[in-house]
Design an enzyme around this catalytic site. Structure first.
Site, PDB file in Angstrom:
ATOM      1  N   ARG A  32       0.810  -1.222   0.000  1.00  0.00           N
ATOM      2  CA  ARG A  32       0.000   0.000   0.000  1.00  0.00           C
ATOM      3  C   ARG A  32       0.845   1.274   0.000  1.00  0.00           C
ATOM      4  O   ARG A  32       0.404   2.315   0.482  1.00  0.00           O
ATOM      5  CB  ARG A  32      -0.983   0.018   1.178  1.00  0.00           C
ATOM      6  CG  ARG A  32      -2.049  -1.067   1.070  1.00  0.00           C
ATOM      7  CD  ARG A  32      -3.004  -1.018   2.232  1.00  0.00           C
ATOM      8  NE  ARG A  32      -4.083  -1.999   2.077  1.00  0.00           N
ATOM      9  CZ  ARG A  32      -4.865  -2.412   3.063  1.00  0.00           C
ATOM     10  NH1 ARG A  32      -4.687  -1.947   4.280  1.00  0.00           N
ATOM     11  NH2 ARG A  32      -5.815  -3.299   2.840  1.00  0.00           N
ATOM     12  N   ARG A  78      -2.174   6.566  -0.021  1.00  0.00           N
ATOM     13  CA  ARG A  78      -2.489   6.549   1.402  1.00  0.00           C
ATOM     14  C   ARG A  78      -1.745   7.590   2.222  1.00  0.00           C
ATOM     15  O   ARG A  78      -2.322   8.544   2.677  1.00  0.00           O
ATOM     16  CB  ARG A  78      -2.254   5.157   2.013  1.00  0.00           C
ATOM     17  CG  ARG A  78      -3.004   4.066   1.289  1.00  0.00           C
ATOM     18  CD  ARG A  78      -3.125   2.810   2.114  1.00  0.00           C
ATOM     19  NE  ARG A  78      -4.272   2.885   3.007  1.00  0.00           N
ATOM     20  CZ  ARG A  78      -4.649   1.910   3.811  1.00  0.00           C
ATOM     21  NH1 ARG A  78      -3.967   0.800   3.855  1.00  0.00           N
ATOM     22  NH2 ARG A  78      -5.692   2.041   4.589  1.00  0.00           N
ATOM     23  N   ARG A 119      -5.560  12.351  -6.162  1.00  0.00           N
ATOM     24  CA  ARG A 119      -6.877  11.731  -5.973  1.00  0.00           C
ATOM     25  C   ARG A 119      -7.984  12.782  -5.904  1.00  0.00           C
ATOM     26  O   ARG A 119      -9.097  12.550  -6.376  1.00  0.00           O
ATOM     27  CB  ARG A 119      -6.873  10.881  -4.703  1.00  0.00           C
ATOM     28  CG  ARG A 119      -8.238  10.255  -4.431  1.00  0.00           C
ATOM     29  CD  ARG A 119      -8.197   9.122  -3.479  1.00  0.00           C
ATOM     30  NE  ARG A 119      -9.534   8.739  -3.054  1.00  0.00           N
ATOM     31  CZ  ARG A 119      -9.829   7.646  -2.387  1.00  0.00           C
ATOM     32  NH1 ARG A 119      -8.868   6.803  -2.059  1.00  0.00           N
ATOM     33  NH2 ARG A 119     -11.063   7.376  -2.036  1.00  0.00           N
ATOM     34  N   ASP A 153      -6.423  -2.306  -7.678  1.00  0.00           N
ATOM     35  CA  ASP A 153      -7.177  -2.911  -6.592  1.00  0.00           C
ATOM     36  C   ASP A 153      -7.398  -4.375  -6.924  1.00  0.00           C
ATOM     37  O   ASP A 153      -7.527  -4.735  -8.104  1.00  0.00           O
ATOM     38  CB  ASP A 153      -8.524  -2.194  -6.424  1.00  0.00           C
ATOM     39  CG  ASP A 153      -9.224  -2.596  -5.132  1.00  0.00           C
ATOM     40  OD1 ASP A 153      -8.919  -1.988  -4.094  1.00  0.00           O
ATOM     41  OD2 ASP A 153     -10.042  -3.520  -5.172  1.00  0.00           O
ATOM     42  N   TYR A 167     -15.367 -11.651  -1.267  1.00  0.00           N
ATOM     43  CA  TYR A 167     -16.048 -10.396  -1.580  1.00  0.00           C
ATOM     44  C   TYR A 167     -17.226 -10.613  -2.522  1.00  0.00           C
ATOM     45  O   TYR A 167     -18.279  -9.976  -2.383  1.00  0.00           O
ATOM     46  CB  TYR A 167     -15.068  -9.406  -2.209  1.00  0.00           C
ATOM     47  CG  TYR A 167     -14.175  -8.711  -1.213  1.00  0.00           C
ATOM     48  CD1 TYR A 167     -14.683  -7.734  -0.365  1.00  0.00           C
ATOM     49  CD2 TYR A 167     -12.815  -9.013  -1.125  1.00  0.00           C
ATOM     50  CE1 TYR A 167     -13.864  -7.074   0.545  1.00  0.00           C
ATOM     51  CE2 TYR A 167     -11.996  -8.368  -0.223  1.00  0.00           C
ATOM     52  CZ  TYR A 167     -12.522  -7.399   0.612  1.00  0.00           C
ATOM     53  OH  TYR A 167     -11.721  -6.760   1.518  1.00  0.00           O
TER      54      TYR A 167
END
Length: 349
Positions: free
Chosen positions: A26, A30, A39, A76, A153
């Site tokens: 990551r 972030r 973003r 992702d 998921y």
């Protein structure tokens, strides 16, 4: 391609290195203000991931700003279900949500095996742009979610503390579960091969929800499918990171991969004993250690490196870096790995 820094690839293959390579899960985003600025220019995470030029920009930021030894493509794991015909949304501060889920054979018939190229062309294009921009400075890591984690998921519809719907299907409809897992596995192989063809130098399989399965189910419904992926990917080194699967380390040693990732709860010396000398280990500092002072981060990093020694090791955290961690603490971790691991090797000589 001639690399200016190929430490990660050499370490993965078990070759001699001057120091331990380091990167962070990551890392692409972030913690970096520069990431947040990019973003904020789009509607959210999904638009950013689906805009190749911007995805490439945030992929390269940690190389420039933190000094890591590898870039990992900004994407992702849930792009695979979307490519299979099950789209998702990313809800701010809550995580992914699937408007539709898989609960029956009829649902399964609506899905397809993703080809990895056309279905996920935006990721493939981002890899090509990133690879060109990096120009051999460091290797580029491609990745995908492990079939069990993707399955969890697709059946549950969102993150969960228990994933009870997903786990119930393993007991109630095991044949349906295996059919879906097989479709995910084939899609993932296609996807990873497309990433490699586009320029990924090494790939990682993330089994984020490995630890919620009992050992027999993990063997049957996760490791079997990870093994199939590892067997299929022969072009570049493969890393398998299965969070919480401490009970499967001996079995993971048999995988046809180069590197096994350790989470921060897996003892280093015990892991080396269980996995053996023929795999590179990756990890595994507790991400929360980076909340400490500079001196505490440095001390924790040195303790970790002492335990791994000068054998096959890629330094990383035991999971992804937390979004509220100070980038300066991350730099302390990275710089300590570089300096102290070089010192350990010099002392050994």
């Amino acid at each position: 391609m001639q690399f200016k820094n190929d430490l990660l690839l050499r370490a993965a293959r078990g070759e001699q290195v001057e120091r331990t390579p380091v990167w962070l899960m990551r890392q692409a985003g972030r913690i970096l203000p520069e990431y947040r600025e990019v973003r904020s220019s789009v509607s959210g995470f999904i638009e950013l991931a689906q805009t190749p030029e911007l995805a490439a920009e945030v992929t390269i930021q940690p190389v420039d700003l933190l000094g890591v030894d590898a870039a990992i493509i900004f994407s992702d794991i849930l792009v695979i279900p979307e490519a299979m015909g099950l789209p998702y949304e990313m809800i701010e501060k809550r995580g992914p949500k699937f408007p539709n889920t898989v609960s029956s054979a009829a649902d399964l018939k609506k899905l397809r095996i993703a080809d990895g190229v056309d279905d996920l062309s935006y990721v493939i294009e981002a890899i090509k742009i990133t690879k060109k921009a990096l120009n051999g400075r460091v290797p580029l890591i491609g990745f995908a979610g492990a079939p069990w984690t993707i399955f969890a998921y697709m059946v549950e519809g969102s993150g969960s503390k228990t994933f009870s719907k997903s786990r119930a299907m393993l007991y109630q409809e095991p044949d349906l579960a295996e059919m879906l897992l097989d479709m995910i596995t084939k899609s993932t192989i296609n996807y990873l091969k497309a990433q490699i063809a586009a320029g990924a130098d090494i790939v990682q399989i993330f089994d984020s929800w490995a630890g919620i399965l009992p050992p027999d189910h993990y063997q049957k419904y996760s490791l079997k499918y990870i093994s199939a992926i590892c067997d299929a990917i022969t072009e570049v080194p493969v890393t398998v990171f299965a969070k919480g699967a401490f009970f499967a380390r001996e079995e993971m040693a048999k995988l046809n991969c180069e590197t096994i990732g350790l989470d921060w709860n897996m003892g280093i010396e015990e892991s080396r004993r269980l996995i053996g000398p023929d795999k590179t280990l990756q990890g595994n500092l507790d991400p929360a250690a980076l909340y400490g002072s500079d001196a505490e981060v440095e001390a924790a990093t040195k303790r970790m490196l002492d335990q791994f020694g000068t054998g096959r090791h890629i330094a990383n955290l035991g999971h992804g870096v937390y979004p509220d961690i100070d980038p300066e603490k991350v730099k302390v971790f990275i710089n300590t790995v570089k300096e102290y691991s070089a010192q350990l090797r010099a002392e050994k000589v």
